[in-house]
Write an enzyme that holds these catalytic residues in place. Structure first.
Site, PDB file in Angstrom:
ATOM      1  N   SER A 154       1.023  -1.253  -0.001  1.00 52.29           N
ATOM      2  CA  SER A 154       0.131   0.178  -0.074  1.00 52.29           C
ATOM      3  C   SER A 154       0.843   1.263  -0.051  1.00 52.29           C
ATOM      4  CB  SER A 154      -0.787  -0.045   1.400  1.00 52.29           C
ATOM      5  OG  SER A 154      -1.319   1.431   1.351  1.00 52.29           O
ATOM      6  N   TYR A 201      -1.920  -1.098  10.336  1.00 48.89           N
ATOM      7  CA  TYR A 201      -2.169  -1.358   9.104  1.00 48.89           C
ATOM      8  C   TYR A 201      -1.016  -1.102   8.044  1.00 48.89           C
ATOM      9  CZ  TYR A 201      -4.120  -1.533   4.421  1.00 48.89           C
ATOM     10  OH  TYR A 201      -4.241  -1.513   2.771  1.00 48.89           O
TER      11      TYR A 201
HETATM   12  P1  NAD Z   1     -11.610  -6.253  -0.247  1.00 50.55           P
HETATM   13  O1  NAD Z   1     -12.192  -5.976   0.948  1.00 50.55           O
HETATM   14  O2  NAD Z   1     -12.383  -6.174  -1.437  1.00 50.55           O
HETATM   15  O3  NAD Z   1     -10.695  -7.456  -0.120  1.00 50.55           O
HETATM   16  C1  NAD Z   1     -10.185  -7.975   0.961  1.00 50.55           C
HETATM   17  C2  NAD Z   1     -10.302  -9.322   1.022  1.00 50.55           C
HETATM   18  O4  NAD Z   1      -9.619 -10.013   2.184  1.00 50.55           O
HETATM   19  C3  NAD Z   1     -11.904  -9.630   1.504  1.00 50.55           C
HETATM   20  O5  NAD Z   1     -12.604  -9.769   0.356  1.00 50.55           O
HETATM   21  C4  NAD Z   1     -11.868 -10.726   2.379  1.00 50.55           C
HETATM   22  O6  NAD Z   1     -12.485 -12.068   1.994  1.00 50.55           O
HETATM   23  C5  NAD Z   1     -10.396 -11.115   2.641  1.00 50.55           C
HETATM   24  N1  NAD Z   1     -10.041 -11.378   3.894  1.00 50.55           N
HETATM   25  C6  NAD Z   1      -9.798 -10.595   5.025  1.00 50.55           C
HETATM   26  N2  NAD Z   1      -9.552 -11.307   6.130  1.00 50.55           N
HETATM   27  C7  NAD Z   1      -9.365 -12.711   5.779  1.00 50.55           C
HETATM   28  C8  NAD Z   1      -9.224 -13.600   6.568  1.00 50.55           C
HETATM   29  N3  NAD Z   1      -8.738 -13.718   7.564  1.00 50.55           N
HETATM   30  N4  NAD Z   1      -9.142 -14.936   5.698  1.00 50.55           N
HETATM   31  C9  NAD Z   1      -9.562 -14.918   4.431  1.00 50.55           C
HETATM   32  N5  NAD Z   1      -9.748 -13.698   3.830  1.00 50.55           N
HETATM   33  C10 NAD Z   1      -9.493 -12.924   4.228  1.00 50.55           C
HETATM   34  O7  NAD Z   1     -10.335  -5.025  -0.411  1.00 50.55           O
HETATM   35  P2  NAD Z   1      -9.430  -4.516  -1.279  1.00 50.55           P
HETATM   36  O8  NAD Z   1      -9.338  -2.927  -1.058  1.00 50.55           O
HETATM   37  O9  NAD Z   1      -9.569  -4.994  -2.705  1.00 50.55           O
HETATM   38  O10 NAD Z   1      -8.015  -5.089  -0.587  1.00 50.55           O
HETATM   39  C11 NAD Z   1      -7.247  -5.845  -1.405  1.00 50.55           C
HETATM   40  C12 NAD Z   1      -5.569  -5.440  -1.052  1.00 50.55           C
HETATM   41  O11 NAD Z   1      -5.325  -4.193  -1.627  1.00 50.55           O
HETATM   42  C13 NAD Z   1      -5.397  -5.418   0.598  1.00 50.55           C
HETATM   43  O12 NAD Z   1      -4.052  -6.029   0.779  1.00 50.55           O
HETATM   44  C14 NAD Z   1      -5.478  -4.030   0.903  1.00 50.55           C
HETATM   45  O13 NAD Z   1      -4.651  -3.774   1.780  1.00 50.55           O
HETATM   46  C15 NAD Z   1      -4.776  -3.395  -0.494  1.00 50.55           C
HETATM   47  N6  NAD Z   1      -4.832  -2.092  -0.596  1.00 50.55           N
HETATM   48  C16 NAD Z   1      -6.152  -1.507  -0.782  1.00 50.55           C
HETATM   49  C17 NAD Z   1      -6.142  -0.082  -1.139  1.00 50.55           C
HETATM   50  C18 NAD Z   1      -7.453   0.476  -1.168  1.00 50.55           C
HETATM   51  O14 NAD Z   1      -7.567   1.767  -1.070  1.00 50.55           O
HETATM   52  N7  NAD Z   1      -8.651  -0.186  -1.521  1.00 50.55           N
HETATM   53  C19 NAD Z   1      -5.183   0.481  -1.044  1.00 50.55           C
HETATM   54  C20 NAD Z   1      -3.909   0.132  -0.738  1.00 50.55           C
HETATM   55  C21 NAD Z   1      -3.836  -1.211  -0.524  1.00 50.55           C
END
Ligand code: NAD
Ligand code: MG
Length: 282
Positions: free
Chosen positions: A176, A189
């Site tokens: 991130s 985080y």
């Molecule tokens: P999202 O909520 O769509 O995806 C995260 C998924 O993680 C969830 O759908 C869930 O099923 C899974 N998850 C969480 N805890 C779990 C567990 N204990 N066991 C199994 N599965 C689990 O959100 P996203 O934003 O697409 O996130 C994906 C990645 O992108 C993450 O690593 C997040 O940190 C990173 N990210 C997102 C952003 C943003 O702005 N959305 C920014 C920087 C980084």
């Protein structure tokens, strides 16, 4: 590219399901043309039910890969991802369970390998976040949950997958922008996201001799369920970067395609920054 600049103040703290989001995220551009870059490959994607993970899954499928996705319990979202993958003419294996549990991680990788008889690409992507404005509010319980979800499974999954990976295969990790510039309201985080950067670099050195590449993506603000479920104010989301808007999952996933396929054959230990123009160290 969707020109979404503002988001309605919808009901907060939704349980993190994509089908409840308004507007719906863009998963893949209608005009994204696959060219068989991942033909015959099998990819394993954690958190592939929604958001960035779902988008990566659909792009990989359009490039010819079969997909296994792991998710916690969002069955409805996972089934939609499966449907989208099948629409691309590829197969999708759904695996529901808790990545905090090492035994589950081992079983999930085994299930994927038993089903598809191969494993070529591992995408570590699942995460949780619990914004807190003060350190005093970051409870020990929260601290454990954040680290146990966001970084421990990177070790569990990779360790379980390694025996199946061969020369030319790839591991892609999701960090991130908060790892690079810090985040005052995501102390725990952002720390896990920093750990993911170092994990990626160390693992890339460890596996370079085997010609297994390990890279990562560091997204900025991307319109996903994680955001809607955890942030209080959405109307300004993503507005403080140079492009003054949040990104869509469809603008992130193509980088995973690049890092998964032969086009990046001489790149390992690196991160691609997809954040609307915020300049951070590599
Ligand atoms: P999202 O909520 O769509 O995806 C995260 C998924 O993680 C969830 O759908 C869930 O099923 C899974 N998850 C969480 N805890 C779990 C567990 N204990 N066991 C199994 N599965 C689990 O959100 P996203 O934003 O697409 O996130 C994906 C990645 O992108 C993450 O690593 C997040 O940190 C990173 N990210 C997102 C952003 C943003 O702005 N959305 C920014 C920087 C980084
Ligand atoms: Mg989800």
């Amino acid at each position: 590219m969707k020109k979404t600049k503002t988001f309605p103040e919808q009901k907060q703290n939704l349980p993190g399901n994509e089908h409840l989001m308004k507007p719906q995220p863009e998963i893949i551009r209608e005009n994204y043309t696959g060219s068989g870059k991942l033909q015959g490959k099998t990819a394993f994607i954690t958190g592939g039910d929604s958001g960035i993970g779902r988008s990566v899954a659909v792009h990989f499928a359009r490039e010819g890969a079969n997909i296994a996705i792991v998710y916690l319990k969002e069955d409805k979202d996972a089934l939609k991802t499966k449907e989208m993958i099948e629409k691309e003419g590829q197969e999708c294996l759904l695996i529901s369970g808790d990545l905090k549990d090492e035994k589950f991680c081992k079983e999930a990788i085994k299930k994927c390998h038993t089903h598809f008889k191969k494993l070529n690409i591992v995408v570590n992507n699942a995460a949780v976040q619990f914004p807190k404005k003060e350190l005093e509010k970051v409870t020990t319980e929260q601290l454990h949950k954040t680290f146990e979800t966001n970084i421990y499974p990177y070790f569990y999954i990779t360790k379980a997958a390694l025996p199946f990976l061969k020369s030319g295969d790839a591991i892609i990790n999701t960090s991130s922008v908060t790892a690079y510039r810090g985040s005052e309201h995501l102390l725990d985080y952002s720390s896990t996201k920093g750990a993911i950067v170092t994990f990626t670099r160390s693992l890339s050195s460890m596996l370079a001799k085997k010609q297994i590449r390990v890279n990562g993506v560091a997204p900025g603000p991307i319109w996903t369920p994680l955001i809607v479920a955890t942030f209080d104010k959405l109307s300004d989301f993503g507005k403080d970067n140079p492009m003054e808007r949040a990104g869509q999952p469809s603008e992130v996933a193509p980088a995973y395609v690049f890092l998964a396929c032969e086009d990046s054959s001489y790149i390992t230990g690196q991160f691609i920054h997809i954040n609307g123009g915020e300049l951070v160290g590599s």
